[in-house]
Design a protein around this motif. Structure first.
Motif, PDB file in Angstrom:
ATOM      1  N   ILE A  35      74.083  49.940 -24.886  1.00  0.00           N
ATOM      2  CA  ILE A  35      74.862  48.731 -25.129  1.00  0.00           C
ATOM      3  C   ILE A  35      76.220  48.875 -24.450  1.00  0.00           C
ATOM      4  O   ILE A  35      76.835  49.948 -24.489  1.00  0.00           O
ATOM      5  CB  ILE A  35      75.046  48.500 -26.640  1.00  0.00           C
ATOM      6  N   ALA A  36      76.697  47.798 -23.841  1.00  0.00           N
ATOM      7  CA  ALA A  36      78.016  47.799 -23.212  1.00  0.00           C
ATOM      8  C   ALA A  36      78.958  46.882 -23.979  1.00  0.00           C
ATOM      9  O   ALA A  36      78.562  45.793 -24.401  1.00  0.00           O
ATOM     10  CB  ALA A  36      77.920  47.347 -21.757  1.00  0.00           C
ATOM     11  N   VAL A  37      80.178  47.322 -24.158  1.00  0.00           N
ATOM     12  CA  VAL A  37      81.230  46.529 -24.788  1.00  0.00           C
ATOM     13  C   VAL A  37      82.354  46.376 -23.770  1.00  0.00           C
ATOM     14  O   VAL A  37      82.903  47.368 -23.293  1.00  0.00           O
ATOM     15  CB  VAL A  37      81.765  47.194 -26.074  1.00  0.00           C
ATOM     16  N   VAL A  38      82.684  45.122 -23.441  1.00  0.00           N
ATOM     17  CA  VAL A  38      83.750  44.851 -22.475  1.00  0.00           C
ATOM     18  C   VAL A  38      84.729  43.873 -23.113  1.00  0.00           C
ATOM     19  O   VAL A  38      84.358  42.752 -23.447  1.00  0.00           O
ATOM     20  CB  VAL A  38      83.204  44.255 -21.164  1.00  0.00           C
ATOM     21  N   THR A  39      85.971  44.297 -23.298  1.00  0.00           N
ATOM     22  CA  THR A  39      86.980  43.440 -23.923  1.00  0.00           C
ATOM     23  C   THR A  39      88.218  43.337 -23.041  1.00  0.00           C
ATOM     24  O   THR A  39      88.401  44.140 -22.116  1.00  0.00           O
ATOM     25  CB  THR A  39      87.411  43.971 -25.300  1.00  0.00           C
ATOM     26  N   THR A  88      74.035  45.242 -13.915  1.00  0.00           N
ATOM     27  CA  THR A  88      73.373  46.123 -12.944  1.00  0.00           C
ATOM     28  C   THR A  88      72.733  47.323 -13.636  1.00  0.00           C
ATOM     29  O   THR A  88      71.642  47.779 -13.243  1.00  0.00           O
ATOM     30  CB  THR A  88      74.389  46.613 -11.898  1.00  0.00           C
ATOM     31  N   GLN A  89      73.397  47.825 -14.676  1.00  0.00           N
ATOM     32  CA  GLN A  89      72.888  48.983 -15.417  1.00  0.00           C
ATOM     33  C   GLN A  89      71.757  48.629 -16.376  1.00  0.00           C
ATOM     34  O   GLN A  89      71.171  49.492 -17.008  1.00  0.00           O
ATOM     35  CB  GLN A  89      74.037  49.639 -16.186  1.00  0.00           C
ATOM     36  N   LYS A  90      71.456  47.330 -16.487  1.00  0.00           N
ATOM     37  CA  LYS A  90      70.365  46.841 -17.333  1.00  0.00           C
ATOM     38  C   LYS A  90      70.495  47.308 -18.783  1.00  0.00           C
ATOM     39  O   LYS A  90      69.555  47.836 -19.378  1.00  0.00           O
ATOM     40  CB  LYS A  90      69.016  47.264 -16.754  1.00  0.00           C
ATOM     41  N   VAL A  91      71.683  47.111 -19.318  1.00  0.00           N
ATOM     42  CA  VAL A  91      71.884  47.457 -20.726  1.00  0.00           C
ATOM     43  C   VAL A  91      71.032  46.538 -21.598  1.00  0.00           C
ATOM     44  O   VAL A  91      70.623  45.449 -21.175  1.00  0.00           O
ATOM     45  CB  VAL A  91      73.378  47.339 -21.125  1.00  0.00           C
ATOM     46  N   GLN A  92      70.778  46.953 -22.823  1.00  0.00           N
ATOM     47  CA  GLN A  92      69.930  46.162 -23.721  1.00  0.00           C
ATOM     48  C   GLN A  92      70.744  45.280 -24.666  1.00  0.00           C
ATOM     49  O   GLN A  92      70.195  44.612 -25.539  1.00  0.00           O
ATOM     50  CB  GLN A  92      69.015  47.114 -24.507  1.00  0.00           C
ATOM     51  N   GLY A  93      72.043  45.282 -24.459  1.00  0.00           N
ATOM     52  CA  GLY A  93      72.914  44.417 -25.237  1.00  0.00           C
ATOM     53  C   GLY A  93      74.313  44.467 -24.668  1.00  0.00           C
ATOM     54  O   GLY A  93      74.747  45.500 -24.126  1.00  0.00           O
ATOM     55  N   LEU A  94      75.018  43.343 -24.746  1.00  0.00           N
ATOM     56  CA  LEU A  94      76.380  43.264 -24.214  1.00  0.00           C
ATOM     57  C   LEU A  94      77.280  42.588 -25.239  1.00  0.00           C
ATOM     58  O   LEU A  94      76.926  41.539 -25.795  1.00  0.00           O
ATOM     59  CB  LEU A  94      76.390  42.468 -22.909  1.00  0.00           C
ATOM     60  N   VAL A  95      78.438  43.186 -25.469  1.00  0.00           N
ATOM     61  CA  VAL A  95      79.457  42.618 -26.363  1.00  0.00           C
ATOM     62  C   VAL A  95      80.678  42.309 -25.509  1.00  0.00           C
ATOM     63  O   VAL A  95      81.168  43.189 -24.794  1.00  0.00           O
ATOM     64  CB  VAL A  95      79.840  43.609 -27.482  1.00  0.00           C
ATOM     65  N   VAL A  96      81.160  41.070 -25.563  1.00  0.00           N
ATOM     66  CA  VAL A  96      82.301  40.699 -24.739  1.00  0.00           C
ATOM     67  C   VAL A  96      83.294  39.847 -25.524  1.00  0.00           C
ATOM     68  O   VAL A  96      82.923  39.138 -26.452  1.00  0.00           O
ATOM     69  CB  VAL A  96      81.876  39.895 -23.480  1.00  0.00           C
ATOM     70  N   ALA A 110      75.641  35.218 -16.051  1.00  0.00           N
ATOM     71  CA  ALA A 110      74.702  36.032 -15.276  1.00  0.00           C
ATOM     72  C   ALA A 110      74.035  37.076 -16.167  1.00  0.00           C
ATOM     73  O   ALA A 110      72.843  37.377 -16.004  1.00  0.00           O
ATOM     74  CB  ALA A 110      75.434  36.712 -14.118  1.00  0.00           C
ATOM     75  N   ALA A 111      74.799  37.625 -17.111  1.00  0.00           N
ATOM     76  CA  ALA A 111      74.237  38.596 -18.048  1.00  0.00           C
ATOM     77  C   ALA A 111      73.166  37.940 -18.923  1.00  0.00           C
ATOM     78  O   ALA A 111      72.073  38.481 -19.114  1.00  0.00           O
ATOM     79  CB  ALA A 111      75.347  39.197 -18.918  1.00  0.00           C
TER      80      ALA A 111
END
Length: 318
Positions: A35-39, A88-96, A110-111
């Motif tokens: 999972i990626a978190v971008v803030t 690009t990393q094909k994470v299975q979840g994104l928090v923004v 796009a995500a």
């Protein structure tokens, strides 16, 4: 730690229950979920450090790989690149967080279009449906919080007040001041300050000198509130003003305990970090997600709440 252990046991029981519903969902049970978190806020900031604490605790409990990223300064271009990298990393979840929808829309959409479930935190609730995202976890709109703050200051006897914005151009902050002014009407105003203590002191003192009938101040963040309180304390004029604030920190809790701040809106941002990681993990493993947005605040903190919250603040949870 006992709280976290109990939650882990509860989530484990939940996992078993989901497995009984669909045996096929256990096929990738041993796969590490990413999972990626971008803030837009740095983890060194007193507000965002609590978000990251929630992220880290949830990652540990759920046994998942979570990256937390933020630009060194509020930079939408850098944020977009970080979101693009997560796709690009094909994470299975994104928090923004989405403080500027115009700047981030392309990357966030796009995500979602790539099939990555996206949960929005802190800011950008209005983008969830528009961009096809999953849900929002955070406070009610800053516009509404600005309205609430104005009403709370007025209830305390303030007749004229100013919204002190430490981040001019941040659409979220501007919205908070808009809500504040909607309630205050002609008796409200706004002033630009900053996160630099010396600069803030100069600006707030100059404004209040030019507007002697103003007796209420709304700060839009804990560092800003601490700077304003310190400036007025040094000037010997602090007792003339009732000060409201967004967010909680060690400094603002101390000021609350002394009666130097009237109230602080607690966003309970630990949940903003914690809950999305839990939910995206369950989604990756079992295909389940809540169907409604989750509101973590604003929770108005006053002098009577300080003692219990100080304990949690020292642990990085409030």
């Amino acid at each position: 730690m006992n709280i976290l252990r109990s939650l882990k046991m509860a989530l484990g029981a939940t996992s078993i229950a989901f497995g009984m519903v669909s045996a096929g969902s256990l096929a990738n049970a041993d796969e590490t979920v990413k999972i990626a978190v971008v803030t837009h806020g740095q983890s060194s900031d007193t507000y965002w450090s609590v978000v990251k604490k929630g992220v880290d605790d949830a990652a540990k409990i759920m046994g998942v790989d979570v990256s937390y990223q933020a630009p060194q300064t509020t930079d939408m271009v850098a944020m977009s690149r970080m979101i693009d990298a997560a796709v690009t990393q094909k994470v299975q979840g994104l928090v923004v967080s989405i403080p500027d929808a115009t700047a981030l829309e392309k990357s966030v959409k796009a995500a979602a279009d790539a099939g990555i479930p996206v949960i929005v935190i802190d800011s950008g609730e209005d983008q969830v449906e528009k961009l096809g995202l999953k849900l929002y976890v955070g406070t009610t709109s800053y516009f509404e919080q600005g309205m609430r703050a104005a009403k709370q200051l007025m209830a305390a006897g303030v007749t004229k007040a100013v919204c002190a914005n430490h981040e001019a151009g941040n659409l979220v902050n501007e919205s908070a001041c808009d809500g504040f002014l909607k309630v205050m009407g002609a008796n409200g105003d706004r002033v630009e300050v900053s996160l630099d203590p010396t600069d803030t002191a100069s600006r707030i003192k100059a404004y209040l000198t030019a507007h002697p009938d103003v007796t209420g101040i709304l700060a839009l963040g804990a560092p800003s509130a601490a700077n304003i309180v310190a400036a007025l304390r040094d000037a010997g004029t602090l007792s003339k003003y009732k000060i409201g604030n967004f967010d909680v920190s060690g400094d603002t809790l101390t000021d609350l305990s002394k009666g130097e701040i009237l109230f602080s809106f607690d966003s309970q941002q630990y949940m903003m970090g914690f809950l999305p990681v839990v939910m995206l993990t369950l989604n990756a493993k079992y295909g389940v997600l809540p169907i409604n947005n989750i509101y973590t605040g604003p929770n108005a903190i006053t002098k009577s709440d300080v003692e219990k919250i100080m304990i949690l603040s020292k642990k990085g949870i409030r």
